[in-house]
Design an enzyme around this catalytic site. Structure first.
Site, mmCIF file in Angstrom:
data_model
loop_
_atom_site.group_PDB
_atom_site.id
_atom_site.type_symbol
_atom_site.label_atom_id
_atom_site.label_comp_id
_atom_site.label_asym_id
_atom_site.label_seq_id
_atom_site.Cartn_x
_atom_site.Cartn_y
_atom_site.Cartn_z
ATOM 1 N N GLY A 27 0.812 -1.219 0.000
ATOM 2 C CA GLY A 27 0.000 0.000 0.000
ATOM 3 C C GLY A 27 0.840 1.262 0.000
ATOM 4 O O GLY A 27 0.599 2.172 -0.791
ATOM 5 N N HIS A 35 2.316 5.523 11.147
ATOM 6 C CA HIS A 35 1.310 4.580 10.634
ATOM 7 C C HIS A 35 0.573 3.838 11.741
ATOM 8 O O HIS A 35 -0.394 3.132 11.469
ATOM 9 C CB HIS A 35 1.980 3.572 9.688
ATOM 10 C CG HIS A 35 2.392 4.205 8.396
ATOM 11 N ND1 HIS A 35 1.648 4.089 7.250
ATOM 12 C CD2 HIS A 35 3.440 4.997 8.078
ATOM 13 C CE1 HIS A 35 2.236 4.777 6.278
ATOM 14 N NE2 HIS A 35 3.332 5.330 6.758
ATOM 15 N N ASP A 80 -5.545 -0.717 16.289
ATOM 16 C CA ASP A 80 -4.972 -0.710 14.942
ATOM 17 C C ASP A 80 -4.892 0.731 14.437
ATOM 18 O O ASP A 80 -5.883 1.467 14.544
ATOM 19 C CB ASP A 80 -5.889 -1.519 14.002
ATOM 20 C CG ASP A 80 -5.120 -2.202 12.882
ATOM 21 O OD1 ASP A 80 -3.998 -1.753 12.588
ATOM 22 O OD2 ASP A 80 -5.635 -3.187 12.323
#
Ligand code: GDG
Length: 735
Positions: free
Chosen positions: A30, A166, A382
């Site tokens: 990605g 991230h 997450d």
């Protein structure tokens, strides 16, 4: 041509070593896809580790690997086995990863790993610095490189640096447990723009910065080290078209073209009309909530036994970080759970869980997405979760239901999914049932809305928006009206000194001659400063005047053996030729009225205290919780505004202080008094905070005014730091 340098732990390459050849193939993750427009299309370079250690590619091989990576516009950072063991596994994955995902008990700090983290970040910095050219922009990625922005900024303050995290940024209460919390924040703040997936992570980060570094934060801007650092959220997307098109193609295959996985999936779905497939895909990581999910599925089968033999959970767990103990434990736990549940519920024609522990080729991944009626994505924590978005992109007929944990960053944008708390088995079981039974029109309504958002905010858009924001941050930085003090300006100043009879050099103290310290007593003048000032004072054409808010006794003590002029207490006292005088005659009877009111605030604000100076009252709040302090400053300001109207009092907000005093006291008035009837025909004035602005404003228009720091100013020039002031003063000696 100026370029963008992307930096991440791993290069977006897969390196294959064959007997006599090295092949570097671009990988298709990605991030690599999202950065394509920044990397290849804009002639950028990507700096990172190849995945092969120094030991694996010693000798000639190293050159060959370098050549192969350079062909892909990548530059390798050479890491040894020791680095990988300590920087990567030891600190990044055993300290930061668990802590940032709220697994406090898994986070094991050790000194060797920290040292390695520092030294590898330095290795990255060295490679970046060796590639940097004027005008380049740097974009650093993720938790392995939190110290890198500062290491680059220190050497190249002119370079615009972006950083994107991230993974989640945890709440202050979690982050504060990290032994190196200060260094980590300072490392990150070397960037000009810091990006997070969600506003919550941004909020947590700002809270830590305020509480740990005591930096000033206004909305999403932090003043740090005399620079403005901007913080914003940029939710990362996916390459929507790639997933949509692959799903379309997968649907049009003839049965001979179908993959093995697809055939297996078809077999299940063709078993009966009511056969349904529930999918989960993740790296085998404790943050992904895999055991909880399996247990919740077991609970679902027990609570709703009518779904036995009809529903199947297909679980793809991708091997990850298997060198780390907790991951090995998780693997055992997952294997056992799957084994136990399959053992307990299986029938001749049905096993409840199909479990794959492997990486599948992209086409198979698409097969899984397109064949599943429900995606059950239930991480306990997450950063974003791209799988949720990929599932949506592959639903070409707009059917299918996404069940998503509210603990995933993606949940913030995907409100049409069925959101669950991954710790609530009752809710998961009921939601799974709802998903399975959801009428087609509701499925399509929800899926269409999800698709609209996922397709619009693609990974390419994410990267472009980040770069655009970074560019704007850079332009905002240039909005300061003062000009940077350059060599040509210094030459003009030196000439003005030579051409004048006598020049007055007015110097603020804290933040100008010495760095600002949390404890004011620590900011004593150092030997170097004494030497510097005395060398300047040797020039008969120059007179030094130190002008400060500090009290008379302190400055007298520090500069006892010098002949400099001193102005203290923001302009109350003046020392000339060793003799002190009071510049303003001031009353102090107001203190009896204002003091008790300020005391009531001290009582209600733990950590604050009141200082009674000769002519002012100062409320200090540097040890007060930042948010409480903000609230109290507003309250005190309101009370004082009405209390002192129609008096000659004023109050000023300084560095974690609020000071009430006579409005007759200010550095501007004091500076003018010094100039009155004086022999000075040239003035140079330097200062860093807003009390110095009075001086810049009041002094004659031909004064060379220099602001220290990047805040708005009335000065003509600016320097960004104390060491630059000292460099400038050095040049006054050498003239
Ligand atoms: C971190 C953050 C954040 C998975 N199995 C296979 C396979 N995949 C691909 C998926 C997806 C990617 O891996 C996983 O991405 P996630 O976002 O779900 O999770 P992390 O790896 O933990 O990533 C996360 C992300 O960074 C981006 O900022 O969203 O929160 O933890 O693209 O499709 N791909 C193939 N075979 C597999 O078996 N080919």
């Amino acid at each position: 041509m100026a370029k963008t340098i992307i930096v991440s732990n791993r290069l977006p390459l897969q390196i294959q070593l064959t007997e006599n050849e090295i092949i570097a193939k671009p990988s298709v993750g990605g991030l690599a896809t999202g950065m394509k427009s920044v990397h290849k299309d804009r002639n950028g370079i990507w700096i990172g580790w190849t995945g092969l250690t120094t030991e694996q590619i010693s000798g000639e091989l190293q050159d060959k690997v370098e050549q192969a990576t350079l062909k892909e516009q990548c530059v390798p950072v050479d890491l040894s086995e020791h680095d990988i063991k300590n920087y990567y596994f030891g600190f990044s994955n055993k300290v930061l990863w668990p802590l940032f995902h709220y697994f406090l008990e898994y986070s094991q700090f050790n000194k060797v790993a920290w040292k390695s983290y520092e030294s590898v970040n330095q290795k990255f910095a060295d490679v970046v610095l060796s590639q940097l050219e004027d005008g380049d922009t740097v974009w650093v990625h993720d938790y392995q490189l939190l110290l890198l922005p500062k290491l680059i900024k220190q050497k190249r303050p002119d370079v615009s640096i972006g950083f994107f995290l991230h993974i989640p940024f945890p709440s202050y209460e979690i982050f504060r447990t990290l032994p190196k919390r200060k260094q980590i924040l300072e490392g990150m703040l070397g960037a000009d723009l810091l990006g997070f997936h969600t506003y919550d992570y941004e909020r947590h980060f700002l809270s830590s910065v305020k509480r740990i570094l005591y930096s000033e934060v206004k909305f999403n801007k932090i003043t740090h080290d005399n620079r403005i650092v901007k913080v914003d959220s940029f939710p990362m997307g996916i390459d929507y078209k790639k997933y949509r098109d692959a799903a379309k193609n997968s649907g049009s295959e003839s049965s001979s073209q179908k993959s093995e996985v697809k055939l297996l999936l078809d077999q299940h779905l063709n078993q009966s009309e009511s056969a349904k497939m529930v999918l989960s895909i993740d790296r085998l990581d404790y943050t992904k909530g895999i055991p909880n999910r399996i247990r919740a599925f077991e609970y679902f089968l027990k609570k709703y036994p009518e779904y036995k033999e009809k529903i199947r959970l297909i679980m793809l767990a991708v091997p990850s970080r298997s060198e780390v103990k907790q991951y090995q434990k998780l693997k055992r736990e997952t294997d056992e759970l799957v084994g136990r549940i399959n053992g307990e519920f299986s029938t001749i024609s049905w096993t409840p869980i199909w479990y794959f522990y492997r990486t599948l080729p992209f086409e198979n991944l698409i097969d899984l997405y397109t064949s599943s009626d429900v995606a059950l994505i239930t991480p306990v924590r997450d950063g974003m979760n791209l799988v949720a978005k990929e599932y949506v992109a592959t639903r070409t007929d707009n059917n299918g239901v996404l069940v998503l944990s509210e603990m995933a960053g993606a949940a913030k944008e995907m409100s049409e999914a069925l959101l669950i708390n991954p710790f609530n088995f009752e809710q998961i079981a009921d939601t799974l049932r709802r998903a399975i039974e959801m009428p087609m029109n509701e499925q399509q309504k929800r899926m269409k809305a999800l698709k609209k958002r996922v397709s619009r905010y693609s990974v390419d858009k994410w990267a472009t928006e980040f770069m655009q924001a970074l560019k704007e941050t850079q332009q905002e930085g240039q909005l300061i009206t003062a000009k940077r003090l350059k060599d040509t300006h210094i030459k003009t100043i030196i000439t003005s000194i030579q051409d004048s009879n006598k020049t007055l050099l007015m110097l603020d103290y804290d933040g100008t001659l010495v760095d600002f310290k949390t404890n004011p007593e620590e900011a004593k003048p150092d030997e170097k400063l004494f030497k510097l000032l005395s060398r300047i004072a040797e020039n008969p054409k120059l007179d030094i005047c130190i002008i400060s808010g500090r009290d008379k006794n302190t400055l007298q003590q520090w500069f006892e053996n010098t002949s400099y002029r001193l102005i203290t207490d923001h302009g109350v006292y003046y020392r000339k030729n060793g003799i002190w005088a009071q510049l303003e005659i001031l009353k102090t009877d107001w203190m009896d009225d204002v003091g008790p009111i300020l005391e009531t605030f001290v009582d209600r604000t733990p950590g604050s205290f009141l200082e009674e100076k000769e002519f002012s009252l100062t409320w200090h709040y540097r040890n007060v919780d930042v948010e409480l302090a903000e609230k109290r400053v507003m309250e005190i300001s309101t009370v004082l505004t009405s209390l002192i109207s129609n008096t000659d009092l004023t109050f000023m907000k300084g560095q974690k202080v609020l000071e009430v005093k006579s409005s007759k006291i200010n550095k501007g008035r004091a500076a003018l008094q010094v100039l009155k009837n004086s022999k000075f025909d040239n003035v140079i004035a330097l200062g860093d905070d807003w009390t110095d602005e009075y001086m810049f404003e009041e002094l004659p228009s031909n004064t060379h005014t220099i602001k220290v720091g990047l805040n708005k100013t009335k000065a003509k020039y600016y320097l960004s730091r104390v060491y630059e002031v000292r460099d400038f003063l050095e040049q006054l000696i050498l003239m």
